[in-house]
Design an enzyme around this catalytic site. Structure first.
Site, mmCIF file in Angstrom:
data_model
loop_
_atom_site.group_PDB
_atom_site.id
_atom_site.type_symbol
_atom_site.label_atom_id
_atom_site.label_comp_id
_atom_site.label_asym_id
_atom_site.label_seq_id
_atom_site.Cartn_x
_atom_site.Cartn_y
_atom_site.Cartn_z
ATOM 1 N N MET A 26 -57.614 -72.071 6.757
ATOM 2 C CA MET A 26 -57.256 -73.090 7.742
ATOM 3 C C MET A 26 -58.448 -74.034 7.920
ATOM 4 O O MET A 26 -58.612 -74.660 8.958
ATOM 5 C CB MET A 26 -56.864 -72.449 9.073
ATOM 6 C CG MET A 26 -55.574 -71.676 8.977
ATOM 7 S SD MET A 26 -54.739 -71.257 10.524
ATOM 8 C CE MET A 26 -55.979 -71.072 11.726
ATOM 9 N N GLY A 27 -59.262 -74.122 6.895
ATOM 10 C CA GLY A 27 -60.439 -74.978 6.980
ATOM 11 C C GLY A 27 -61.578 -74.267 7.692
ATOM 12 O O GLY A 27 -61.579 -73.046 7.831
ATOM 13 N N SER A 28 -62.552 -75.044 8.133
ATOM 14 C CA SER A 28 -63.765 -74.481 8.736
ATOM 15 C C SER A 28 -64.317 -73.390 7.820
ATOM 16 O O SER A 28 -64.529 -72.241 8.221
ATOM 17 C CB SER A 28 -63.487 -73.929 10.138
ATOM 18 O OG SER A 28 -63.113 -74.969 11.003
ATOM 19 N N HIS A 30 -66.198 -70.792 5.869
ATOM 20 C CA HIS A 30 -67.326 -69.964 6.289
ATOM 21 C C HIS A 30 -67.664 -68.964 5.185
ATOM 22 O O HIS A 30 -67.047 -68.983 4.113
ATOM 23 C CB HIS A 30 -67.032 -69.260 7.618
ATOM 24 C CG HIS A 30 -65.763 -68.462 7.619
ATOM 25 N ND1 HIS A 30 -65.597 -67.290 6.918
ATOM 26 C CD2 HIS A 30 -64.579 -68.693 8.234
ATOM 27 C CE1 HIS A 30 -64.388 -66.816 7.112
ATOM 28 N NE2 HIS A 30 -63.736 -67.659 7.907
ATOM 29 N N GLY A 32 -67.095 -65.873 4.715
ATOM 30 C CA GLY A 32 -65.994 -65.041 4.246
ATOM 31 C C GLY A 32 -65.161 -65.765 3.208
ATOM 32 O O GLY A 32 -64.800 -65.198 2.169
ATOM 33 N N HIS A 33 -64.842 -67.032 3.470
ATOM 34 C CA HIS A 33 -64.112 -67.846 2.493
ATOM 35 C C HIS A 33 -64.923 -67.988 1.204
ATOM 36 O O HIS A 33 -64.386 -67.871 0.106
ATOM 37 C CB HIS A 33 -63.824 -69.248 3.048
ATOM 38 C CG HIS A 33 -62.919 -69.282 4.227
ATOM 39 N ND1 HIS A 33 -63.277 -69.904 5.391
ATOM 40 C CD2 HIS A 33 -61.666 -68.799 4.428
ATOM 41 C CE1 HIS A 33 -62.291 -69.800 6.262
ATOM 42 N NE2 HIS A 33 -61.300 -69.122 5.698
ATOM 43 N N GLN A 57 -49.072 -70.814 13.901
ATOM 44 C CA GLN A 57 -49.976 -69.689 14.107
ATOM 45 C C GLN A 57 -50.641 -69.720 15.482
ATOM 46 O O GLN A 57 -51.425 -68.841 15.803
ATOM 47 C CB GLN A 57 -51.046 -69.665 13.018
ATOM 48 C CG GLN A 57 -50.488 -69.277 11.676
ATOM 49 C CD GLN A 57 -51.554 -69.193 10.612
ATOM 50 O OE1 GLN A 57 -51.605 -70.027 9.736
ATOM 51 N NE2 GLN A 57 -52.393 -68.186 10.700
#
Length: 90
Positions: A26-28, A30, A32-33, A57
């Site tokens: 969902m963007g942002s 970080h 983890g992504h 969501q």
């Protein structure tokens, strides 16, 4: 990195790719992504990252509107990671 905006463009871009890694976000973007993108790149021929803030969501419209968005920063991170495709629908 190719940025895709429509389902049609997405289908055309990936229809002949075998072993495509997909990282939905969902963007942002970080750490983890970033970790998931690196794993995808190591195991797959190509990597696709989606950036889509899904209003369904969220329990309230206020939370949806206040969700952090910085698409330029996200795109720059994905470019540095050499992602092949970014699917960013409107």
């Amino acid at each position: 990195m190719k940025i895709l905006r429509t389902k049609h463009d997405l289908k055309e871009a990936i229809k002949r790719i075998k072993n495509l890694g997909f990282v939905p976000t969902m963007g942002s973007i970080h750490n983890g992504h970033i970790s998931l993108v690196k794993k995808s790149k190591a195991k797959c021929n190509k990597t696709l990252v989606s950036i889509f803030v899904n209003p369904k969501q969220f329990n309230s419209k206020k939370d949806f509107k206040n969700y952090p968005r910085n698409i330029i920063k996200d795109i720059n991170i994905l470019k540095k990671l050499n992602v092949n495709f970014a699917f960013i629908p409107t």
